[in-house]
Design an enzyme around this catalytic site. Sequence first.
Site, PDB file in Angstrom:
ATOM      1  CG  ASP A 194     -18.573  -7.720 -10.063  1.00 19.57           C
ATOM      2  OD1 ASP A 194     -17.975  -7.283  -8.862  1.00 19.57           O
ATOM      3  OD2 ASP A 194     -18.619  -9.204  -9.915  1.00 19.57           O
ATOM      4  CG  ASP A 218     -20.530  -5.585  -7.236  1.00 18.39           C
ATOM      5  OD1 ASP A 218     -19.794  -4.643  -7.696  1.00 18.39           O
ATOM      6  OD2 ASP A 218     -20.315  -6.689  -7.120  1.00 18.39           O
ATOM      7  CG  ASN A 219     -18.263  -4.009  -4.558  1.00 21.65           C
ATOM      8  OD1 ASN A 219     -18.925  -5.165  -4.478  1.00 21.65           O
ATOM      9  ND2 ASN A 219     -17.184  -4.073  -5.483  1.00 21.65           N
ATOM     10  NE  ARG A 263     -22.844  -9.294  -7.108  1.00 23.12           N
ATOM     11  CZ  ARG A 263     -22.419  -9.381  -8.541  1.00 23.12           C
ATOM     12  NH1 ARG A 263     -23.487  -9.646  -9.277  1.00 23.12           N
ATOM     13  NH2 ARG A 263     -21.608  -8.535  -8.879  1.00 23.12           N
ATOM     14  CE  LYS A 322     -19.922 -11.689  -7.899  1.00 24.61           C
ATOM     15  NZ  LYS A 322     -18.981 -10.709  -7.655  1.00 24.61           N
ATOM     16  CG  HIS A 359     -20.768 -14.410  -4.783  1.00 25.26           C
ATOM     17  ND1 HIS A 359     -20.047 -13.281  -4.206  1.00 25.26           N
ATOM     18  CD2 HIS A 359     -20.290 -15.576  -4.179  1.00 25.26           C
ATOM     19  CE1 HIS A 359     -19.281 -13.698  -3.376  1.00 25.26           C
ATOM     20  NE2 HIS A 359     -19.125 -15.127  -3.433  1.00 25.26           N
ATOM     21  CG  HIS A 371     -14.806  -9.665  -9.864  1.00 30.13           C
ATOM     22  ND1 HIS A 371     -14.080 -10.545  -9.797  1.00 30.13           N
ATOM     23  CD2 HIS A 371     -15.288  -9.425  -8.606  1.00 30.13           C
ATOM     24  CE1 HIS A 371     -13.797 -10.940  -8.566  1.00 30.13           C
ATOM     25  NE2 HIS A 371     -14.628 -10.390  -7.925  1.00 30.13           N
ATOM     26  CE  LYS A 394     -14.941  -6.702  -4.153  1.00 31.17           C
ATOM     27  NZ  LYS A 394     -14.601  -7.700  -5.392  1.00 31.17           N
TER      28      LYS A 394
END
Length: 590
Positions: A40, A335-336, A82, A140, A142, A229, A390
């Site tokens: 993350d 993810d980013n 995701r 996670k 989400h 994160h 991000k």
Amino acid sequence: MGQRSRELSATLGLACGLLAGSVSAAHADTRPNIVVLLVDDAGLMDFEPFGGEARMPNVSRLAAQGTRFSGYHTSPLCAPSRAMLLTGVDNHRTGIATIPEVLPAEHEDAPGYSMSFEPGVETLADRLQREGYRTLMTGKWHLGSDEGDLPNHHGFDRSFALDASGADNWEQRSYMPYYATAPWFEDGKPADLPEDFYSSKFMVDQMITYLDEEKEQPFFAYVAFQAIHIPVQAPREFTDNYIGVYDAGWHKLREDRWQRAKALGLIPAHAPLAPMPPNTRDWDGLTEEQRTYYARAMSVNAGMLEAMDFHIGRLMDHLAARGELENTIFIVTSDNGPEPSDLTRTRGTDLWMAMSGYNMDIETLGEKGSLVSIGSEWANAAAAPGNLFKFYATEGGIRVPLIISGPGVPSGKMVSSLSFVTDIAPTLMDLVGVTSDGDEPVDMTGRSLMPVLTGTAAETHPVDQAVGMEVAGNSALFKNGYKLTRNTPPYGDNVWRLYDLARDPGEVTDLKEGEPARFAQMMADYDAYAAEFGVQTMPAGFDHLKQIRTNTLKKLFAANHAYIIGALLLIMAGLFFALRAIWRLVRPVG
């Protein structure tokens, strides 16, 4: 046919049937397993095999045994990425066009913006489950928590999932006012965390438990880590390894990563480095106390990556003990890009931290009760050689590491051609021999990476084919080696710009004035993409930080409206009686 002949025929038939069954079972047993490890908020160079400072021996081992992708792009925000990774479908068709935290009211009823997987959208777990794979998920999610939204409704046999953008890594509690608590679910039912919880350890522990429930079927295991994160948290034995590493500050880190990127071949030797964004601070202009905090926060960030890698090693060791490691395909990616939010500078954080029992004490930074973030300056440095981070469709926000390792994947190879998050699902289907039936309500928009893996093609996407993306007004379109992009405030200005990524991966020189024909054609391509996929126009003045505050207040009011209204009525009643008493004291007599 005589009796003996019939018996012989029957025996041969039974033997053939048993043999066929054995072959079928052997085929099922030997199909590759899949492990997807999703980090993350990690930038391209946060991973050690891409030049990062954190010790990641297990991820480095997978990189050495597999293929690294240096031209891989995801979306600028977690949930859309995701959704695309799990489906191979553009985020606007999945229903997860953005994240609920920044969803403007104007988009709430728009197609593609439901914040849940929409009818007809299939996950990789759905597809593999039909093929006899066991499908397992920890970490996670989400991607929606309403009825029918959780992993157990989207192809996962077992799941222990967090349905939030993040949460504390030591306890079951929220890290921001938007969430009242940390909503964890096991197989769709609310679940509690163990007393010895640490996120990376727990996710691997739980996955090992699920794996050991059944050993006959091949499996698809999706581990979506909370690392790195916010809140950035890690055990001291990992964070202490990086004390002093970041003392020279973010300018030095950005310069060092830029130079390493050139040495590793991630960017051309002549590629310029983008300047620091406007309104960022100079390291030398900080107080000594601030420099101490930020250097230590970055040490916790690196320690969190090392801690995650340690637990990835435990998972790999467990698969080796089961005799399954060599027959397992690994995907490791992010993810980013890096998270820029700075909890030390966010309005209202002090009050919320005091109410929640969080602190930022240097001596225990990253440990239980500590709320840590690295802030925009470190995030920009961590995103080097890209620009920004991000939330934005800049290279710093969407160009992240990708490693594919396992059977059928060449070792020691690096692929520099463009690839996208929607390409992961079709690639995995290719690697395990699962084909689409060609009659699906929502088709995949990604393309398999197998041709570039095997060397039968130089590009996954034809260079003259436009590939677009958009999340919350942050947009990009790639074509012929160029990139068209626009980004929203506060770090963007909603102005479209054109870059030659081959020469300028840091997005320093805008070419739209010098190449007006190319700019016009790519704008037309983007408009066609937006129309085809249902991209909504952002409301005037949209700023994701302001939208988060608005949505948080709306959510807090919805959850506590009875208390708020009661408190307001009590205040109004108190004012009424106070004014009445004052009037009685001062009114004229007679």
